[in-house]
Design a protein around this motif. Structure first.
Motif, mmCIF file in Angstrom:
data_model
loop_
_atom_site.group_PDB
_atom_site.id
_atom_site.type_symbol
_atom_site.label_atom_id
_atom_site.label_comp_id
_atom_site.label_asym_id
_atom_site.label_seq_id
_atom_site.Cartn_x
_atom_site.Cartn_y
_atom_site.Cartn_z
ATOM 1 N N ARG A 218 0.847 -1.205 -0.267
ATOM 2 C CA ARG A 218 -0.040 0.074 -0.014
ATOM 3 C C ARG A 218 0.848 1.248 -0.026
ATOM 4 N N GLY A 219 0.472 2.462 0.104
ATOM 5 C CA GLY A 219 0.788 3.465 -0.039
ATOM 6 C C GLY A 219 1.389 4.167 1.149
ATOM 7 N N SER A 220 1.714 5.271 1.439
ATOM 8 C CA SER A 220 2.328 5.988 2.654
ATOM 9 C C SER A 220 1.196 6.081 3.843
ATOM 10 N N ALA A 221 0.150 6.196 3.604
ATOM 11 C CA ALA A 221 -0.885 6.545 4.491
ATOM 12 C C ALA A 221 -0.894 5.606 5.615
ATOM 13 N N ALA A 222 -1.133 4.183 5.213
ATOM 14 C CA ALA A 222 -1.049 3.186 6.102
ATOM 15 C C ALA A 222 -0.037 3.007 7.147
ATOM 16 N N LYS A 223 1.309 3.296 6.107
ATOM 17 C CA LYS A 223 2.586 2.983 6.781
ATOM 18 C C LYS A 223 2.951 4.371 7.954
ATOM 19 N N LEU A 456 -12.072 2.920 -3.933
ATOM 20 C CA LEU A 456 -11.268 3.795 -4.575
ATOM 21 C C LEU A 456 -10.918 4.907 -3.559
ATOM 22 N N ILE A 457 -9.733 5.079 -2.936
ATOM 23 C CA ILE A 457 -9.373 6.079 -2.144
ATOM 24 C C ILE A 457 -8.579 7.042 -2.638
ATOM 25 N N HIS A 458 -8.748 8.350 -2.136
ATOM 26 C CA HIS A 458 -7.818 9.423 -2.588
ATOM 27 C C HIS A 458 -7.390 10.374 -1.151
ATOM 28 N N GLU A 465 -2.105 10.493 -3.071
ATOM 29 C CA GLU A 465 -1.737 9.176 -3.380
ATOM 30 C C GLU A 465 -3.264 8.483 -3.789
ATOM 31 N N TRP A 466 -3.442 7.506 -4.573
ATOM 32 C CA TRP A 466 -4.755 6.780 -4.635
ATOM 33 C C TRP A 466 -4.286 5.306 -4.480
ATOM 34 N N GLU A 467 -5.722 4.762 -3.938
ATOM 35 C CA GLU A 467 -5.565 3.196 -3.531
ATOM 36 C C GLU A 467 -6.809 2.740 -4.255
ATOM 37 N N ASN A 480 -2.793 -2.760 -2.881
ATOM 38 C CA ASN A 480 -3.561 -1.554 -3.687
ATOM 39 C C ASN A 480 -3.135 -2.171 -5.201
ATOM 40 N N VAL A 481 -4.078 -1.917 -5.920
ATOM 41 C CA VAL A 481 -3.958 -2.336 -7.472
ATOM 42 C C VAL A 481 -4.254 -1.236 -8.349
ATOM 43 N N TYR A 482 -4.151 -0.017 -7.742
ATOM 44 C CA TYR A 482 -4.459 1.021 -8.454
ATOM 45 C C TYR A 482 -3.554 1.082 -9.707
#
Length: 525
Positions: A218-223, A456-458, A465-467, A480-482
Protein backbone atom coordinates in the motif's frame (compact mmCIF):
# COMPACT_ATOMS: atom_id res chain seq x y z
CA UNK A 1 -68.90 21.22 21.17
CA UNK A 2 -67.42 19.30 24.11
CA UNK A 3 -68.36 16.03 22.39
CA UNK A 4 -66.49 17.11 19.25
CA UNK A 5 -63.37 18.06 21.26
CA UNK A 6 -63.49 14.78 23.18
CA UNK A 7 -63.87 12.79 19.96
CA UNK A 8 -60.96 14.65 18.34
CA UNK A 9 -58.76 14.04 21.40
CA UNK A 10 -59.67 10.33 21.43
CA UNK A 11 -58.82 10.00 17.73
CA UNK A 12 -55.46 11.70 18.26
CA UNK A 13 -54.68 9.45 21.23
CA UNK A 14 -55.55 6.35 19.20
CA UNK A 15 -53.36 7.56 16.31
CA UNK A 16 -50.45 8.27 18.67
CA UNK A 17 -50.73 4.83 20.25
CA UNK A 18 -50.44 3.22 16.79
CA UNK A 19 -47.28 5.16 15.90
CA UNK A 20 -44.17 3.15 16.75
CA UNK A 21 -42.02 3.96 19.72
CA UNK A 22 -38.29 4.16 19.01
CA UNK A 23 -35.36 2.98 21.13
CA UNK A 24 -32.18 3.96 19.29
CA UNK A 25 -29.16 2.36 20.95
CA UNK A 26 -25.71 3.57 19.96
CA UNK A 27 -22.43 2.54 21.53
CA UNK A 28 -19.04 4.10 20.87
CA UNK A 29 -16.42 2.28 18.77
CA UNK A 30 -18.23 -1.08 18.87
CA UNK A 31 -16.80 -3.09 15.96
CA UNK A 32 -19.16 -5.38 14.07
CA UNK A 33 -16.56 -8.14 14.60
CA UNK A 34 -17.40 -7.96 18.31
CA UNK A 35 -21.09 -8.77 17.90
CA UNK A 36 -21.68 -12.50 17.85
CA UNK A 37 -24.64 -12.20 15.46
CA UNK A 38 -22.10 -11.34 12.75
CA UNK A 39 -20.46 -14.72 13.19
CA UNK A 40 -16.87 -13.79 14.02
CA UNK A 41 -16.84 -15.89 17.22
CA UNK A 42 -14.73 -13.35 19.09
CA UNK A 43 -17.19 -12.83 21.94
CA UNK A 44 -20.84 -13.37 22.87
CA UNK A 45 -23.46 -10.62 22.78
CA UNK A 46 -26.70 -12.54 23.38
CA UNK A 47 -28.91 -9.51 23.94
CA UNK A 48 -27.79 -7.53 20.90
CA UNK A 49 -28.22 -10.79 19.01
CA UNK A 50 -31.85 -10.88 20.22
CA UNK A 51 -32.55 -7.75 18.19
CA UNK A 52 -31.05 -9.34 15.08
CA UNK A 53 -32.84 -12.66 15.64
CA UNK A 54 -36.21 -10.96 16.18
CA UNK A 55 -35.71 -8.51 13.33
CA UNK A 56 -33.06 -7.70 10.74
CA UNK A 57 -29.29 -7.68 10.53
CA UNK A 58 -27.49 -5.42 8.03
CA UNK A 59 -24.35 -6.93 6.54
CA UNK A 60 -23.28 -3.82 4.65
CA UNK A 61 -23.86 -0.88 6.97
CA UNK A 62 -21.27 1.91 6.70
CA UNK A 63 -20.43 5.35 8.06
CA UNK A 64 -19.74 8.48 6.05
CA UNK A 65 -16.90 9.75 8.28
CA UNK A 66 -15.36 7.34 10.78
CA UNK A 67 -14.86 9.49 13.84
CA UNK A 68 -17.05 10.06 16.90
CA UNK A 69 -18.62 13.52 16.87
CA UNK A 70 -19.02 13.87 13.09
CA UNK A 71 -20.67 10.45 12.93
CA UNK A 72 -23.21 11.48 15.56
CA UNK A 73 -23.92 14.70 13.69
CA UNK A 74 -24.62 12.67 10.55
CA UNK A 75 -26.90 10.34 12.52
CA UNK A 76 -28.96 13.27 13.84
CA UNK A 77 -29.19 15.30 10.63
CA UNK A 78 -29.21 12.72 7.83
CA UNK A 79 -26.60 14.84 6.03
CA UNK A 80 -22.93 14.32 5.17
CA UNK A 81 -20.35 16.04 7.37
CA UNK A 82 -19.49 18.67 4.76
CA UNK A 83 -23.18 19.66 4.67
CA UNK A 84 -24.04 19.61 8.40
CA UNK A 85 -20.72 21.36 9.16
CA UNK A 86 -19.33 18.92 11.74
CA UNK A 87 -16.42 17.45 9.78
CA UNK A 88 -14.09 16.66 12.70
CA UNK A 89 -13.94 16.61 16.50
CA UNK A 90 -12.67 20.20 16.55
CA UNK A 91 -15.44 22.03 14.69
CA UNK A 92 -18.52 23.16 16.62
CA UNK A 93 -21.85 21.48 15.93
CA UNK A 94 -24.80 23.69 15.06
CA UNK A 95 -27.70 22.38 17.16
CA UNK A 96 -30.03 24.90 15.49
CA UNK A 97 -30.21 22.84 12.32
CA UNK A 98 -32.91 20.30 11.58
CA UNK A 99 -32.61 16.83 13.13
CA UNK A 100 -34.84 13.79 13.32
CA UNK A 101 -35.44 14.11 17.12
CA UNK A 102 -36.61 17.70 16.59
CA UNK A 103 -39.02 16.60 13.89
CA UNK A 104 -40.35 13.76 16.02
CA UNK A 105 -40.79 16.13 18.95
CA UNK A 106 -42.65 18.61 16.74
CA UNK A 107 -44.94 15.81 15.61
CA UNK A 108 -46.08 14.63 19.01
CA UNK A 109 -43.27 12.34 20.18
CA UNK A 110 -41.80 12.53 23.65
CA UNK A 111 -38.03 12.50 23.18
CA UNK A 112 -34.98 11.80 25.33
CA UNK A 113 -31.21 11.64 24.91
CA UNK A 114 -29.35 9.63 27.55
CA UNK A 115 -25.61 8.89 27.63
CA UNK A 116 -22.89 9.97 25.23
CA UNK A 117 -23.41 12.40 22.37
CA UNK A 118 -19.97 14.10 22.21
CA UNK A 119 -21.39 17.26 20.69
CA UNK A 120 -20.89 20.50 22.62
CA UNK A 121 -23.83 22.65 23.60
CA UNK A 122 -27.22 21.94 25.11
CA UNK A 123 -28.93 19.23 23.04
CA UNK A 124 -31.96 20.40 21.08
CA UNK A 125 -34.96 18.31 20.16
CA UNK A 126 -35.26 16.48 23.46
CA UNK A 127 -37.77 16.82 26.30
CA UNK A 128 -35.17 15.23 28.57
CA UNK A 129 -31.41 14.93 28.27
CA UNK A 130 -28.84 13.33 30.55
CA UNK A 131 -25.54 13.41 28.70
CA UNK A 132 -21.88 12.83 29.44
CA UNK A 133 -19.71 15.93 29.01
CA UNK A 134 -17.18 15.22 26.27
CA UNK A 135 -15.94 11.65 26.29
CA UNK A 136 -17.25 10.98 29.79
CA UNK A 137 -15.71 8.67 32.39
CA UNK A 138 -16.20 5.00 33.15
CA UNK A 139 -16.28 5.27 36.94
CA UNK A 140 -18.37 7.74 38.96
CA UNK A 141 -19.07 9.83 35.86
CA UNK A 142 -20.40 13.36 35.55
CA UNK A 143 -23.72 13.80 33.74
CA UNK A 144 -25.37 16.98 32.50
CA UNK A 145 -29.06 16.41 33.23
CA UNK A 146 -31.24 19.00 31.51
CA UNK A 147 -28.35 21.45 31.75
CA UNK A 148 -27.43 20.67 35.38
CA UNK A 149 -24.04 18.99 35.89
CA UNK A 150 -23.76 16.38 38.63
CA UNK A 151 -21.57 13.40 39.49
CA UNK A 152 -23.27 10.02 39.81
CA UNK A 153 -21.80 7.07 41.69
CA UNK A 154 -21.23 3.80 39.91
CA UNK A 155 -20.22 2.42 36.52
CA UNK A 156 -21.14 4.54 33.51
CA UNK A 157 -22.71 1.80 31.39
CA UNK A 158 -24.96 0.68 34.23
CA UNK A 159 -25.87 4.27 35.12
CA UNK A 160 -26.79 5.07 31.51
CA UNK A 161 -29.02 2.01 31.41
CA UNK A 162 -30.64 2.87 34.76
CA UNK A 163 -31.36 6.44 33.63
CA UNK A 164 -32.93 5.11 30.45
CA UNK A 165 -35.12 2.62 32.31
CA UNK A 166 -36.16 5.33 34.77
CA UNK A 167 -37.15 7.66 31.94
CA UNK A 168 -39.09 4.91 30.19
CA UNK A 169 -40.96 4.06 33.38
CA UNK A 170 -41.92 7.69 34.04
CA UNK A 171 -42.62 8.89 30.51
CA UNK A 172 -45.90 10.39 29.33
CA UNK A 173 -47.78 7.23 28.40
CA UNK A 174 -50.22 9.12 26.18
CA UNK A 175 -47.46 9.90 23.67
CA UNK A 176 -45.26 7.76 21.45
CA UNK A 177 -41.64 8.04 22.51
CA UNK A 178 -38.18 8.14 21.03
CA UNK A 179 -35.19 7.63 23.31
CA UNK A 180 -31.58 7.80 22.16
CA UNK A 181 -29.85 5.42 24.59
CA UNK A 182 -26.13 5.98 24.00
CA UNK A 183 -23.30 4.18 25.75
CA UNK A 184 -19.77 5.50 26.24
CA UNK A 185 -18.34 1.98 26.05
CA UNK A 186 -16.33 0.56 24.47
CA UNK A 187 -14.44 3.80 23.83
CA UNK A 188 -10.78 4.09 24.78
CA UNK A 189 -9.46 3.85 27.48
CA UNK A 190 -11.28 0.63 28.23
CA UNK A 191 -12.26 0.12 31.87
CA UNK A 192 -14.67 -2.78 32.33
CA UNK A 193 -16.98 -3.23 35.30
CA UNK A 194 -15.80 -5.47 38.17
CA UNK A 195 -18.10 -8.35 37.23
CA UNK A 196 -16.49 -8.50 33.80
CA UNK A 197 -12.82 -7.61 34.28
CA UNK A 198 -12.56 -10.44 36.78
CA UNK A 199 -13.71 -12.77 34.01
CA UNK A 200 -12.30 -11.28 30.82
CA UNK A 201 -8.72 -10.76 32.04
CA UNK A 202 -8.46 -14.56 32.22
CA UNK A 203 -9.57 -15.05 28.60
CA UNK A 204 -7.49 -15.48 25.47
CA UNK A 205 -8.72 -14.37 22.06
CA UNK A 206 -7.93 -15.45 18.52
CA UNK A 207 -5.54 -13.14 16.69
CA UNK A 208 -6.63 -11.59 13.38
CA UNK A 209 -4.80 -12.83 10.28
CA UNK A 210 -3.40 -9.37 9.56
CA UNK A 211 -2.07 -8.60 13.06
CA UNK A 212 1.50 -8.40 11.72
CA UNK A 213 0.70 -6.50 8.52
CA UNK A 214 3.76 -4.60 7.23
CA UNK A 215 1.75 -2.40 4.79
CA UNK A 216 4.18 -3.32 1.99
CA UNK A 217 1.56 -3.34 -0.79
CA UNK A 218 0.00 0.00 0.00
CA UNK A 219 0.94 3.66 -0.04
CA UNK A 220 2.40 5.89 2.65
CA UNK A 221 -0.90 6.60 4.45
CA UNK A 222 -1.14 3.20 6.12
CA UNK A 223 2.59 3.14 6.92
CA UNK A 224 2.66 6.59 8.50
CA UNK A 225 -0.44 6.24 10.67
CA UNK A 226 0.05 5.99 14.43
CA UNK A 227 -2.32 3.36 15.76
CA UNK A 228 -0.24 0.22 15.90
CA UNK A 229 -0.99 -1.81 19.03
CA UNK A 230 2.67 -2.41 19.87
CA UNK A 231 4.13 0.93 18.85
CA UNK A 232 1.41 3.48 19.64
CA UNK A 233 -1.00 2.10 22.22
CA UNK A 234 -0.38 3.62 25.65
CA UNK A 235 1.25 1.30 28.18
CA UNK A 236 -0.45 2.88 31.17
CA UNK A 237 -3.76 4.24 29.93
CA UNK A 238 -4.50 1.36 27.53
CA UNK A 239 -2.59 -1.73 28.66
CA UNK A 240 -2.99 -0.79 32.36
CA UNK A 241 0.72 -1.13 33.23
CA UNK A 242 1.34 0.92 36.35
CA UNK A 243 3.83 3.82 35.99
CA UNK A 244 6.16 2.41 38.67
CA UNK A 245 6.32 -0.89 36.78
CA UNK A 246 7.11 0.96 33.56
CA UNK A 247 9.90 2.83 35.32
CA UNK A 248 11.33 -0.36 36.80
CA UNK A 249 11.37 -2.04 33.38
CA UNK A 250 12.64 1.01 31.52
CA UNK A 251 9.50 1.33 29.38
CA UNK A 252 8.76 4.79 27.98
CA UNK A 253 5.14 5.79 27.50
CA UNK A 254 4.10 6.19 23.87
CA UNK A 255 2.31 9.51 24.43
CA UNK A 256 2.54 12.44 26.78
CA UNK A 257 -0.87 11.69 28.27
CA UNK A 258 -0.98 7.90 28.77
CA UNK A 259 0.25 7.86 32.37
CA UNK A 260 -1.95 10.81 33.28
CA UNK A 261 -4.95 9.05 31.76
CA UNK A 262 -4.50 5.97 33.94
CA UNK A 263 -3.99 8.04 37.09
CA UNK A 264 -7.03 10.17 36.32
CA UNK A 265 -9.28 7.22 35.49
CA UNK A 266 -8.30 5.25 38.57
CA UNK A 267 -8.43 8.42 40.66
CA UNK A 268 -12.17 8.67 40.04
CA UNK A 269 -12.74 5.36 41.79
CA UNK A 270 -13.82 5.15 45.40
CA UNK A 271 -11.81 3.03 47.86
CA UNK A 272 -13.86 -0.13 47.30
CA UNK A 273 -13.75 0.17 43.51
CA UNK A 274 -9.99 0.79 43.56
CA UNK A 275 -9.29 -2.15 45.88
CA UNK A 276 -11.25 -4.45 43.60
CA UNK A 277 -9.42 -3.15 40.54
CA UNK A 278 -5.99 -3.58 42.15
CA UNK A 279 -6.83 -7.13 43.19
CA UNK A 280 -7.05 -8.11 39.51
CA UNK A 281 -4.73 -5.71 37.69
CA UNK A 282 -2.03 -5.82 40.39
CA UNK A 283 -1.20 -9.49 39.67
CA UNK A 284 -1.26 -8.74 35.91
CA UNK A 285 1.44 -6.11 36.50
CA UNK A 286 3.48 -8.48 38.65
CA UNK A 287 3.34 -11.23 36.03
CA UNK A 288 4.31 -8.74 33.32
CA UNK A 289 7.40 -7.73 35.31
CA UNK A 290 8.51 -11.35 35.26
CA UNK A 291 8.00 -12.07 31.56
CA UNK A 292 8.83 -8.74 29.93
CA UNK A 293 12.66 -8.97 29.95
CA UNK A 294 12.65 -12.17 27.86
CA UNK A 295 9.84 -11.27 25.42
CA UNK A 296 10.46 -10.84 21.69
CA UNK A 297 8.75 -8.05 19.76
CA UNK A 298 6.31 -10.59 18.35
CA UNK A 299 5.46 -11.92 21.80
CA UNK A 300 5.05 -8.37 23.09
CA UNK A 301 2.63 -7.55 20.28
CA UNK A 302 0.65 -10.69 21.07
CA UNK A 303 0.59 -9.85 24.76
CA UNK A 304 -0.63 -6.31 24.13
CA UNK A 305 -3.30 -7.58 21.73
CA UNK A 306 -4.68 -9.88 24.44
CA UNK A 307 -4.66 -7.06 27.01
CA UNK A 308 -6.50 -4.87 24.52
CA UNK A 309 -9.17 -7.47 23.78
CA UNK A 310 -9.69 -8.36 27.44
CA UNK A 311 -10.59 -4.78 28.42
CA UNK A 312 -12.34 -3.86 25.17
CA UNK A 313 -14.58 -6.93 25.11
CA UNK A 314 -15.08 -6.79 28.86
CA UNK A 315 -16.48 -3.28 28.42
CA UNK A 316 -18.86 -4.53 25.73
CA UNK A 317 -20.24 -7.19 28.08
CA UNK A 318 -21.86 -4.45 30.20
CA UNK A 319 -23.29 -2.81 27.09
CA UNK A 320 -24.92 -6.07 26.05
CA UNK A 321 -26.27 -6.59 29.57
CA UNK A 322 -27.91 -3.15 29.44
CA UNK A 323 -29.49 -3.93 26.08
CA UNK A 324 -31.04 -7.01 27.67
CA UNK A 325 -32.48 -4.97 30.53
CA UNK A 326 -34.12 -2.51 28.12
CA UNK A 327 -35.51 -5.30 25.93
CA UNK A 328 -36.93 -7.01 29.02
CA UNK A 329 -38.56 -3.76 30.15
CA UNK A 330 -40.26 -3.33 26.80
CA UNK A 331 -41.60 -6.88 26.86
CA UNK A 332 -42.73 -6.78 30.50
CA UNK A 333 -44.63 -3.56 29.87
CA UNK A 334 -46.31 -4.64 26.65
CA UNK A 335 -44.28 -2.24 24.53
CA UNK A 336 -42.18 -4.64 22.50
CA UNK A 337 -44.65 -5.22 19.62
CA UNK A 338 -44.98 -1.53 18.79
CA UNK A 339 -41.39 -0.42 19.44
CA UNK A 340 -38.58 -0.10 16.92
CA UNK A 341 -35.30 -1.09 18.55
CA UNK A 342 -32.02 -0.25 16.81
CA UNK A 343 -28.53 -1.21 17.88
CA UNK A 344 -25.56 0.37 16.13
CA UNK A 345 -22.23 2.08 16.79
CA UNK A 346 -20.92 5.48 15.76
CA UNK A 347 -18.34 3.75 13.56
CA UNK A 348 -16.33 0.59 13.10
CA UNK A 349 -13.08 -0.18 14.92
CA UNK A 350 -9.85 -2.11 14.39
CA UNK A 351 -9.47 -5.09 16.67
CA UNK A 352 -5.90 -5.86 15.70
CA UNK A 353 -6.55 -6.03 11.96
CA UNK A 354 -3.49 -4.54 10.20
CA UNK A 355 -1.94 -4.38 13.68
CA UNK A 356 -4.23 -1.47 14.56
CA UNK A 357 -6.64 -0.12 17.11
CA UNK A 358 -8.90 2.93 16.56
CA UNK A 359 -10.75 3.84 13.33
CA UNK A 360 -10.64 6.81 10.83
CA UNK A 361 -9.50 5.00 7.68
CA UNK A 362 -11.84 4.04 4.86
CA UNK A 363 -10.59 0.45 5.14
CA UNK A 364 -13.36 -2.02 5.96
CA UNK A 365 -13.05 -2.52 9.72
CA UNK A 366 -13.35 1.22 10.31
CA UNK A 367 -15.90 1.92 7.58
CA UNK A 368 -18.30 -0.94 8.34
CA UNK A 369 -20.60 -0.66 11.35
CA UNK A 370 -22.99 -3.03 13.10
CA UNK A 371 -26.66 -2.33 12.51
CA UNK A 372 -29.55 -4.48 13.72
CA UNK A 373 -33.20 -3.48 14.00
CA UNK A 374 -36.39 -5.07 15.26
CA UNK A 375 -40.01 -4.01 14.83
CA UNK A 376 -42.36 -7.00 15.24
CA UNK A 377 -45.28 -5.25 13.54
CA UNK A 378 -43.38 -5.01 10.27
CA UNK A 379 -39.98 -6.74 10.24
CA UNK A 380 -39.85 -10.50 9.92
CA UNK A 381 -37.52 -12.32 12.34
CA UNK A 382 -34.23 -13.43 10.80
CA UNK A 383 -34.22 -10.85 7.99
CA UNK A 384 -30.84 -10.15 6.37
CA UNK A 385 -30.14 -6.99 4.38
CA UNK A 386 -27.13 -6.98 2.05
CA UNK A 387 -27.64 -3.63 0.31
CA UNK A 388 -25.28 -0.80 1.29
CA UNK A 389 -26.74 1.62 3.82
CA UNK A 390 -25.03 4.48 5.65
CA UNK A 391 -25.62 6.51 8.77
CA UNK A 392 -27.11 9.31 6.64
CA UNK A 393 -30.03 6.89 6.23
CA UNK A 394 -30.92 6.52 9.92
CA UNK A 395 -32.80 9.81 10.26
CA UNK A 396 -35.02 9.46 7.17
CA UNK A 397 -35.75 5.81 7.99
CA UNK A 398 -36.94 6.57 11.51
CA UNK A 399 -39.01 9.50 10.27
CA UNK A 400 -40.56 7.22 7.68
CA UNK A 401 -41.58 4.68 10.33
CA UNK A 402 -43.02 7.50 12.46
CA UNK A 403 -45.09 8.88 9.60
CA UNK A 404 -43.21 12.19 9.59
CA UNK A 405 -42.36 13.87 6.29
CA UNK A 406 -38.68 13.51 5.38
CA UNK A 407 -37.10 16.91 4.65
CA UNK A 408 -35.62 17.34 1.19
CA UNK A 409 -32.37 18.58 2.74
CA UNK A 410 -31.69 15.17 4.26
CA UNK A 411 -29.29 13.32 1.97
CA UNK A 412 -30.00 9.84 3.25
CA UNK A 413 -32.81 7.56 2.15
CA UNK A 414 -35.31 5.49 4.10
CA UNK A 415 -34.41 1.81 3.97
CA UNK A 416 -37.80 0.72 5.32
CA UNK A 417 -38.67 -1.05 2.07
CA UNK A 418 -35.34 -2.86 2.06
CA UNK A 419 -36.11 -4.35 5.46
CA UNK A 420 -39.52 -5.48 4.20
CA UNK A 421 -37.83 -7.12 1.21
CA UNK A 422 -39.93 -5.01 -1.15
CA UNK A 423 -38.57 -4.31 -4.59
CA UNK A 424 -37.01 -0.89 -4.54
CA UNK A 425 -34.22 0.92 -6.35
CA UNK A 426 -31.22 1.36 -4.10
CA UNK A 427 -27.74 2.81 -4.30
CA UNK A 428 -24.91 0.75 -5.70
CA UNK A 429 -22.14 2.92 -4.22
CA UNK A 430 -21.39 4.90 -1.06
CA UNK A 431 -19.29 8.01 -0.45
CA UNK A 432 -16.83 8.60 2.40
CA UNK A 433 -14.80 11.53 3.78
CA UNK A 434 -12.23 11.97 6.57
CA UNK A 435 -10.75 15.32 7.64
CA UNK A 436 -9.01 15.21 11.03
CA UNK A 437 -5.33 15.51 10.12
CA UNK A 438 -2.76 16.37 11.37
CA UNK A 439 -3.99 14.94 14.66
CA UNK A 440 -3.82 11.96 16.97
CA UNK A 441 -3.17 8.70 15.05
CA UNK A 442 -2.00 10.73 12.03
CA UNK A 443 -4.47 9.27 9.52
CA UNK A 444 -4.22 11.29 6.32
CA UNK A 445 -7.14 13.26 4.97
CA UNK A 446 -8.99 11.26 2.36
CA UNK A 447 -12.24 10.62 0.55
CA UNK A 448 -13.46 7.77 -1.59
CA UNK A 449 -16.17 5.63 -3.10
CA UNK A 450 -17.09 2.02 -2.41
CA UNK A 451 -19.22 -0.28 -4.52
CA UNK A 452 -20.15 -3.85 -3.66
CA UNK A 453 -16.86 -5.07 -5.11
CA UNK A 454 -14.39 -2.17 -5.41
CA UNK A 455 -13.08 0.69 -3.31
CA UNK A 456 -11.25 3.81 -4.53
CA UNK A 457 -9.55 6.13 -2.01
CA UNK A 458 -7.79 9.46 -2.54
CA UNK A 459 -5.36 10.61 0.18
CA UNK A 460 -4.57 14.32 -0.06
CA UNK A 461 -3.22 17.48 1.63
CA UNK A 462 0.46 16.65 2.28
CA UNK A 463 0.38 13.67 -0.11
CA UNK A 464 -1.47 12.90 -3.33
CA UNK A 465 -1.98 9.14 -3.46
CA UNK A 466 -4.68 6.83 -4.78
CA UNK A 467 -5.58 3.33 -3.65
CA UNK A 468 -7.87 0.80 -5.33
CA UNK A 469 -9.00 -2.48 -3.80
CA UNK A 470 -10.81 -5.50 -5.19
CA UNK A 471 -12.87 -6.59 -2.19
CA UNK A 472 -13.84 -9.85 -3.84
CA UNK A 473 -10.32 -11.17 -4.36
CA UNK A 474 -8.74 -9.18 -1.50
CA UNK A 475 -11.29 -8.75 1.33
CA UNK A 476 -8.55 -7.83 3.83
CA UNK A 477 -7.36 -4.97 1.59
CA UNK A 478 -3.74 -6.05 1.57
CA UNK A 479 -2.88 -5.03 -2.00
CA UNK A 480 -3.43 -1.69 -3.71
CA UNK A 481 -4.12 -2.41 -7.40
CA UNK A 482 -4.44 1.20 -8.53
CA UNK A 483 -1.42 0.91 -10.84
CA UNK A 484 -2.13 -2.67 -11.90
CA UNK A 485 -2.77 -2.65 -15.67
CA UNK A 486 -5.33 -5.43 -15.39
CA UNK A 487 -7.54 -3.04 -13.38
CA UNK A 488 -7.28 -0.13 -15.83
CA UNK A 489 -10.95 -0.28 -16.83
CA UNK A 490 -12.04 -0.69 -13.21
CA UNK A 491 -9.95 2.35 -12.24
CA UNK A 492 -11.59 4.46 -14.93
CA UNK A 493 -15.03 3.30 -13.86
CA UNK A 494 -14.35 4.02 -10.19
CA UNK A 495 -13.03 7.51 -10.92
CA UNK A 496 -16.24 8.16 -12.81
CA UNK A 497 -18.31 6.88 -9.88
CA UNK A 498 -16.34 9.04 -7.46
CA UNK A 499 -16.97 12.14 -9.56
CA UNK A 500 -20.68 11.29 -9.69
CA UNK A 501 -20.90 10.80 -5.94
CA UNK A 502 -19.14 14.06 -5.11
CA UNK A 503 -21.54 15.89 -7.40
CA UNK A 504 -24.59 14.06 -6.03
CA UNK A 505 -23.86 14.94 -2.41
CA UNK A 506 -22.40 18.39 -3.04
CA UNK A 507 -18.76 17.80 -2.15
CA UNK A 508 -15.79 19.44 -3.85
CA UNK A 509 -12.10 20.32 -3.58
CA UNK A 510 -13.24 23.76 -2.42
CA UNK A 511 -14.97 22.13 0.56
CA UNK A 512 -11.78 20.24 1.39
CA UNK A 513 -9.70 23.43 1.35
CA UNK A 514 -12.23 25.42 3.36
CA UNK A 515 -12.46 22.84 6.14
CA UNK A 516 -8.69 22.38 6.14
CA UNK A 517 -8.17 26.11 6.60
CA UNK A 518 -10.69 26.24 9.45
CA UNK A 519 -9.19 23.17 11.12
CA UNK A 520 -5.60 24.44 10.98
CA UNK A 521 -6.70 27.81 12.35
CA UNK A 522 -8.35 26.13 15.35
CA UNK A 523 -5.55 23.72 16.25
CA UNK A 524 -2.88 26.40 15.84
CA UNK A 525 -4.55 28.90 18.17
Amino acid sequence: MLAVVASSFAQKKEKDQKRPNIVFIMSDDHAYQAISAYGHKLNNTPNIDRIAKNGAIFNNSFVTNSICAPSRAVMLTGKHSFINGKVDNVQEFNWDQESFPKLLQQNGYQTALIGKIHLDGLPQGFDYSAVLPGQGHYYNPDFIINGDKQQLSGYVTEITTDLTLEWLANRDQDKPFCVLYHQKAPHREWLPAKKYYSEYTKMEFKEPKTLFDDYSNRGSAAKSSEMNILQHMNWAGDSKINPEVMEELGIKETSNWGIGALKHNLGRMDAEQRASWDSIYGPINEEFKEIYPSMSQKELMQWRYQRYMQDYLGSIASVDEGVGQVLDFLKENGLDENTIVVYTSDQGFYLGEHGWFDKRFMYEESLRTPFVISYPKEIKPGTEVNEMVQNIDYAPTLLDYAGVKIPKKMQGESFRKLVKNENTEWRDAIYYTYYEYPSIHMVKRHYGVRTHRYKLIHFYYDIDEWELYDLESDPNEMKNVYNDATYAEVKTMMHKRLKEMRKKYGDSDENDQRFLKEYLAKINK
